[in-house]
Motif scaffolding. Structure first.
Motif, PDB file in Angstrom:
ATOM      1  N   GLY A   8      -4.380  -9.955  -5.192  1.00 11.63           N
ATOM      2  CA  GLY A   8      -5.014  -8.674  -4.901  1.00 11.63           C
ATOM      3  C   GLY A   8      -4.452  -8.016  -3.658  1.00 11.63           C
ATOM      4  O   GLY A   8      -4.134  -6.814  -3.659  1.00 11.63           O
ATOM      5  N   GLY A   9      -4.303  -8.788  -2.601  1.00  4.63           N
ATOM      6  CA  GLY A   9      -3.778  -8.230  -1.350  1.00  4.63           C
ATOM      7  C   GLY A   9      -2.355  -7.723  -1.468  1.00  4.63           C
ATOM      8  O   GLY A   9      -1.971  -6.739  -0.816  1.00  4.63           O
ATOM      9  N   ALA A  10      -1.554  -8.365  -2.326  1.00  3.57           N
ATOM     10  CA  ALA A  10      -0.148  -7.974  -2.468  1.00  3.57           C
ATOM     11  C   ALA A  10       0.021  -6.633  -3.166  1.00  3.57           C
ATOM     12  O   ALA A  10       1.043  -5.962  -2.991  1.00  3.57           O
ATOM     13  N   LEU A  11      -0.952  -6.211  -3.966  1.00  5.12           N
ATOM     14  CA  LEU A  11      -0.800  -5.002  -4.780  1.00  5.12           C
ATOM     15  C   LEU A  11      -1.195  -3.712  -4.064  1.00  5.12           C
ATOM     16  O   LEU A  11      -1.064  -2.627  -4.635  1.00  5.12           O
ATOM     17  N   VAL A  12      -1.653  -3.799  -2.831  1.00  6.74           N
ATOM     18  CA  VAL A  12      -2.242  -2.636  -2.159  1.00  6.74           C
ATOM     19  C   VAL A  12      -1.220  -1.542  -1.830  1.00  6.74           C
ATOM     20  O   VAL A  12      -1.524  -0.351  -1.913  1.00  6.74           O
ATOM     21  N   ALA A  13      -0.003  -1.920  -1.485  1.00 11.72           N
ATOM     22  CA  ALA A  13       0.974  -0.941  -0.978  1.00 11.72           C
ATOM     23  C   ALA A  13       1.308   0.127  -2.012  1.00 11.72           C
ATOM     24  O   ALA A  13       1.570  -0.167  -3.176  1.00 11.72           O
ATOM     25  N   ARG A  14       1.298   1.388  -1.595  1.00 15.62           N
ATOM     26  CA  ARG A  14       1.812   2.495  -2.397  1.00 15.62           C
ATOM     27  C   ARG A  14       3.065   3.005  -1.697  1.00 15.62           C
ATOM     28  O   ARG A  14       3.222   2.839  -0.494  1.00 15.62           O
ATOM     29  N   GLY A  15       3.941   3.659  -2.440  1.00 14.65           N
ATOM     30  CA  GLY A  15       5.183   4.096  -1.814  1.00 14.65           C
ATOM     31  C   GLY A  15       5.951   5.087  -2.642  1.00 14.65           C
ATOM     32  O   GLY A  15       5.475   6.199  -2.891  1.00 14.65           O
ATOM     33  N   GLU A  16       7.133   4.648  -3.111  1.00 14.61           N
ATOM     34  CA  GLU A  16       8.094   5.588  -3.680  1.00 14.61           C
ATOM     35  C   GLU A  16       7.570   6.365  -4.882  1.00 14.61           C
ATOM     36  O   GLU A  16       7.760   7.583  -4.992  1.00 14.61           O
ATOM     37  N   PHE A  17       6.866   5.685  -5.801  1.00 15.85           N
ATOM     38  CA  PHE A  17       6.466   6.370  -7.020  1.00 15.85           C
ATOM     39  C   PHE A  17       5.277   7.309  -6.787  1.00 15.85           C
ATOM     40  O   PHE A  17       5.141   8.317  -7.477  1.00 15.85           O
ATOM     41  N   SER A  18       4.441   6.991  -5.824  1.00 15.01           N
ATOM     42  CA  SER A  18       3.385   7.930  -5.457  1.00 15.01           C
ATOM     43  C   SER A  18       3.985   9.233  -4.929  1.00 15.01           C
ATOM     44  O   SER A  18       3.496  10.330  -5.234  1.00 15.01           O
ATOM     45  N   ALA A  50      -8.014   1.926 -14.800  1.00 16.24           N
ATOM     46  CA  ALA A  50      -9.403   2.371 -14.641  1.00 16.24           C
ATOM     47  C   ALA A  50      -9.848   2.319 -13.184  1.00 16.24           C
ATOM     48  O   ALA A  50     -10.488   3.248 -12.668  1.00 16.24           O
ATOM     49  N   LEU A  51      -9.507   1.240 -12.493  1.00 15.91           N
ATOM     50  CA  LEU A  51      -9.989   1.058 -11.124  1.00 15.91           C
ATOM     51  C   LEU A  51      -9.250   1.928 -10.109  1.00 15.91           C
ATOM     52  O   LEU A  51      -9.828   2.301  -9.075  1.00 15.91           O
ATOM     53  N   ASN A  52      -7.980   2.248 -10.373  1.00 15.74           N
ATOM     54  CA  ASN A  52      -7.173   2.897  -9.340  1.00 15.74           C
ATOM     55  C   ASN A  52      -6.811   4.349  -9.637  1.00 15.74           C
ATOM     56  O   ASN A  52      -6.575   5.116  -8.704  1.00 15.74           O
ATOM     57  N   ALA A  53      -6.757   4.733 -10.907  1.00 17.18           N
ATOM     58  CA  ALA A  53      -6.480   6.137 -11.223  1.00 17.18           C
ATOM     59  C   ALA A  53      -7.739   6.994 -11.092  1.00 17.18           C
ATOM     60  O   ALA A  53      -7.674   8.135 -10.642  1.00 17.18           O
ATOM     61  N   VAL A  54      -8.874   6.436 -11.476  1.00 11.18           N
ATOM     62  CA  VAL A  54     -10.126   7.204 -11.452  1.00 11.18           C
ATOM     63  C   VAL A  54     -10.483   7.701 -10.048  1.00 11.18           C
ATOM     64  O   VAL A  54     -10.868   8.868  -9.887  1.00 11.18           O
ATOM     65  N   TRP A 111      -2.760   5.358  -8.421  1.00 12.72           N
ATOM     66  CA  TRP A 111      -2.672   4.287  -9.415  1.00 12.72           C
ATOM     67  C   TRP A 111      -1.472   3.368  -9.175  1.00 12.72           C
ATOM     68  O   TRP A 111      -1.612   2.144  -9.147  1.00 12.72           O
ATOM     69  N   ILE A 112      -0.287   3.939  -8.972  1.00 11.90           N
ATOM     70  CA  ILE A 112       0.957   3.178  -9.017  1.00 11.90           C
ATOM     71  C   ILE A 112       1.230   2.497  -7.686  1.00 11.90           C
ATOM     72  O   ILE A 112       1.331   3.152  -6.644  1.00 11.90           O
ATOM     73  N   SER A 113       1.390   1.182  -7.712  1.00 10.03           N
ATOM     74  CA  SER A 113       1.769   0.428  -6.519  1.00 10.03           C
ATOM     75  C   SER A 113       3.275   0.560  -6.276  1.00 10.03           C
ATOM     76  O   SER A 113       4.029   0.968  -7.164  1.00 10.03           O
ATOM     77  N   SER A 114       3.702   0.196  -5.084  1.00 16.13           N
ATOM     78  CA  SER A 114       5.116   0.282  -4.727  1.00 16.13           C
ATOM     79  C   SER A 114       5.818  -1.025  -5.072  1.00 16.13           C
ATOM     80  O   SER A 114       5.646  -2.032  -4.370  1.00 16.13           O
ATOM     81  N   SER A 115       6.613  -1.029  -6.140  1.00 18.15           N
ATOM     82  CA  SER A 115       7.331  -2.233  -6.542  1.00 18.15           C
ATOM     83  C   SER A 115       8.297  -2.688  -5.452  1.00 18.15           C
ATOM     84  O   SER A 115       8.422  -3.880  -5.172  1.00 18.15           O
ATOM     85  N   GLY A 116       8.988  -1.718  -4.825  1.00 17.22           N
ATOM     86  CA  GLY A 116       9.963  -2.077  -3.807  1.00 17.22           C
ATOM     87  C   GLY A 116       9.333  -2.734  -2.597  1.00 17.22           C
ATOM     88  O   GLY A 116       9.810  -3.774  -2.119  1.00 17.22           O
ATOM     89  N   VAL A 117       8.258  -2.139  -2.088  1.00 16.93           N
ATOM     90  CA  VAL A 117       7.590  -2.708  -0.909  1.00 16.93           C
ATOM     91  C   VAL A 117       6.991  -4.073  -1.240  1.00 16.93           C
ATOM     92  O   VAL A 117       7.121  -5.030  -0.468  1.00 16.93           O
ATOM     93  N   ILE A 118       6.361  -4.196  -2.404  1.00 20.40           N
ATOM     94  CA  ILE A 118       5.708  -5.453  -2.779  1.00 20.40           C
ATOM     95  C   ILE A 118       6.731  -6.559  -2.964  1.00 20.40           C
ATOM     96  O   ILE A 118       6.523  -7.703  -2.516  1.00 20.40           O
TER      97      ILE A 118
END
Length: 407
Positions: free
Chosen positions: A326-336, A97-101, A125-132
């Protein structure tokens, strides 16, 4: 002559990616933005456009997406996914809800239409699992109490991909409501069947695939993954989802061995994928969308921090741990980039690719910084607020003057 040029071009790309990766490792940040910039430099409108090797790079990029999702599936067992879904699904709903909208709203405000809105919603919406995962390891937080919460949010996002990607695939292909519904039903049915088989017969499947010979194990796992990915794509589900499900089905020694053997291949072809995405983005198209990308990055960085804070609070983590989550989840990457790549390939919206590139470039750089500094900054602000409240003089009401009423 054509083959010689292809080898020279592709060899130069791989060598350049290796040097960029070493540069990024030296300064301890993700190489993804450098790979994207390399693609921009060698693509149309770049400094040195490629010619002979572009088709070969496209095939390598497709393999890169398949390996990314396979390795992601190998990280989890089916039982882990089921237990995470039961325990943390409220956090996944808040995350969506918070990130896809914001992504969907931004696409509609830009006049891109509903299909682009669904795609951009996934990008934000999707964070980067690899970067995180790399950032948590670099910061020494793998054993922290908030880390399982972070991983749970990432797992739920990965599970959502199995449903989301078939929807996007059907939409960008121009399938109608009936065809899209059939595609989604097939995807959900296959995903459910694989999860059931993995929970019930996971050891049997892993025993069949497993081998003491690394060469045989590599060939069987890689061949099975590409075969299933091809069948999934033929069914209009998604090659990436097929690869993800193969990874989930494997467990134990087979999964560990495959992970070790395939990691170098994943890194190689994933880097090629980022270059390929950059190749199809004209650098001149980025400046016009830079302001929307920056605004979207600011908004969704804040919403990701809020997501992690809420999920950690729900799990009973301390205030400092909530800010770290919260701070750790900010990165977006491969899946975006994977999601945006589907729309770019289908030609949905010309500006979507450049905006996604700029957006990922911003957040893949900002993400490690928010992971490191969100908690200290929040703690400092809280202390300053408390000290300001304590130092402020208490308000003492003035005594009311009593007036004598004469008789």
């Amino acid at each position: 002559m054509h083959s010689a040029v292809l080898l020279i071009e592709f060899g130069s790309i791989i060598l350049g990616l290796g040097l960029l990766g070493r540069f990024a490792a030296r300064f301890r940040f993700s190489p993804i933005p450098l790979y994207l910039l390399a693609g921009l430099a060698f693509g149309e409108g770049g400094l040195l456009p490629l010619g002979a090797s572009e088709e070969f790079v496209a095939t390598g990029a497709e393999i890169g997406v398949i390996l990314l999702l396979l390795m992601l599936g190998l990280e989890y067992t089916a039982s882990d996914l089921v237990s995470n879904l039961k325990a943390h699904y409220p956090s996944g709903l808040v995350d969506c809800a918070l990130n896809a909208v914001p992504g969907a709203v931004a696409a509609l405000l830009l006049g891109w239409g509903p299909v682009a809105a669904v795609v951009l919603a996934g990008v934000t919406w999707i964070s980067s699992s690899g970067v995180i995962a790399k950032v948590l390891g670099d910061l020494g937080r793998v054993g922290n109490r908030e880390t399982p919460v972070i991983l749970s949010v990432l797992v739920l996002e990965d599970l959502a991909m199995a449903v989301y990607l078939p929807i996007v695939t059907a939409l960008v292909a121009g399938a109608g409501l009936a065809a899209g519904s059939v595609t989604l039903a097939i995807a959900l049915g296959v995903a459910g069947l694989v999860l059931f088989a993995a929970v019930r017969y996971g050891r049997v499947i892993s025993r069949f695939v497993s081998s003491d010979d690394p060469e045989k194990l590599l060939l069987v796992v890689l061949g099975l993954t590409i075969l299933v990915a091809g069948v999934a794509q033929q069914l209009q589900v998604s090659a990436a989802v097929g690869a993800f499900l193969v990874g989930i089905a494997l467990s134990g020694e087979a999964a560990e061995g495959a992970h070790t053997l395939l990691s170098p291949l994943r890194d190689l072809f994933a880097a090629v994928f980022f270059v390929f995405f950059g190749l199809h983005t004209d650098p001149a198209s980025i400046p016009p969308v830079l302001a929307p990308a920056l605004a979207l990055a600011v908004v969704t960085a804040a919403t990701k921090i809020a997501t992690g804070y809420w999920a950690a609070r729900r799990a009973g983590i301390s205030v400092r741990g909530r800010w770290r989550a919260g701070g750790a989840l900010v990165a977006r990457g491969e899946f975006s980039i994977v999601i945006a790549g589907l729309a770019v390939t289908a030609g949905i919206e010309p500006s979507l690719g450049p905006l996604a590139t700029a957006y990922v470039l911003i957040l893949v750089v900002v993400g490690p910084l928010t992971a490191r500094f969100t908690e200290p900054l929040a703690t400092r602000w809280a202390r300053r607020g408390r000290s300001g409240a304590e130092s402020a003089p208490a308000h003492v009401p003035e005594p009311r003057q009593q007036t004598r009423v004469s008789d």
